[in-house]
Design a protein around this motif. Structure first.
Motif, short mmCIF file in Angstrom:
data_model
loop_
_atom_site.label_atom_id
_atom_site.label_comp_id
_atom_site.label_asym_id
_atom_site.label_seq_id
_atom_site.Cartn_x
_atom_site.Cartn_y
_atom_site.Cartn_z
N MET A 126 -11.50 1.11 4.00
CA MET A 126 -10.05 0.95 3.88
C MET A 126 -9.49 -0.12 4.83
SD MET A 126 -8.57 2.77 1.52
CE MET A 126 -6.85 2.67 2.03
N TRP B 101 -7.97 5.27 -1.46
CA TRP B 101 -8.76 6.20 -0.65
C TRP B 101 -9.52 7.17 -1.54
CZ3 TRP B 101 -9.73 6.92 4.58
CH2 TRP B 101 -10.32 8.13 4.93
N ILE C 161 -4.86 -6.86 -3.37
CA ILE C 161 -4.87 -5.41 -3.58
C ILE C 161 -4.64 -5.10 -5.06
CG2 ILE C 161 -3.72 -3.23 -3.06
CD1 ILE C 161 -3.10 -4.45 -0.26
N PHE D 51 -8.08 -3.48 3.60
CA PHE D 51 -6.87 -3.41 2.78
C PHE D 51 -5.60 -3.55 3.61
CE2 PHE D 51 -9.97 -1.43 -0.02
CZ PHE D 51 -9.70 -2.07 -1.21
N MET D 52 -5.70 -3.26 4.89
CA MET D 52 -4.53 -3.33 5.77
C MET D 52 -4.06 -4.77 5.96
SD MET D 52 -3.95 -0.24 6.08
CE MET D 52 -2.53 -0.38 7.13
N LEU E 252 0.81 -1.22 0.00
CA LEU E 252 0.00 0.00 0.00
C LEU E 252 0.85 1.27 0.00
CD1 LEU E 252 -2.77 -0.97 2.57
CD2 LEU E 252 -3.06 -0.65 0.11
N ASP E 253 2.09 1.16 0.43
CA ASP E 253 2.97 2.32 0.50
C ASP E 253 3.77 2.56 -0.78
OD1 ASP E 253 2.14 2.92 3.09
OD2 ASP E 253 3.64 1.59 3.96
N ARG F 171 -2.25 3.28 -1.35
CA ARG F 171 -3.29 3.50 -0.34
C ARG F 171 -4.04 4.81 -0.60
NH1 ARG F 171 -2.02 2.47 4.85
NH2 ARG F 171 0.10 1.90 4.41
N ASP F 172 -3.33 5.86 -1.01
CA ASP F 172 -3.98 7.14 -1.30
C ASP F 172 -4.86 7.06 -2.54
OD1 ASP F 172 -2.59 8.06 0.88
OD2 ASP F 172 -1.25 9.37 -0.26
#
Length: 75
Positions: A50, A32, A61, A53-54, A10-11, A28-29
């Motif tokens: 969200m 979002w 993903i 997704f973590m 996600l990063d 992730r953004d």
């Protein structure tokens, strides 16, 4: 032995994670923003959406982004 921080998928920046994207924002953004656009900009709802997704796998993903954001990113 020292702990090594593992960068979450996600990063990663969208343009590093997907060859079809030129966006220099974290995955992730992008998710979002996509969720916000599709739920009337409801921050609380987006936060709840969200959470899964973590813990999802990178493959899950990737599939979500390919299925939902790829066409949105092309616009």
């Amino acid at each position: 032995m020292a702990d090594v921080d593992k960068t979450l998928f996600l990063d990663y920046n969208m343009n590093d994670a997907f060859d079809w994207s030129d966006k220099e924002m974290p995955v992730r953004d992008a998710i979002w923003d996509y969720l916000m656009e599709h739920n009337g900009h409801d921050t609380m709802k987006t936060e709840e959406q969200m959470k899964p997704f973590m813990t999802k796998s990178e493959d899950d993903i990737r599939k979500y982004v390919e299925d939902n954001l790829k066409t949105a990113d092309a616009k």
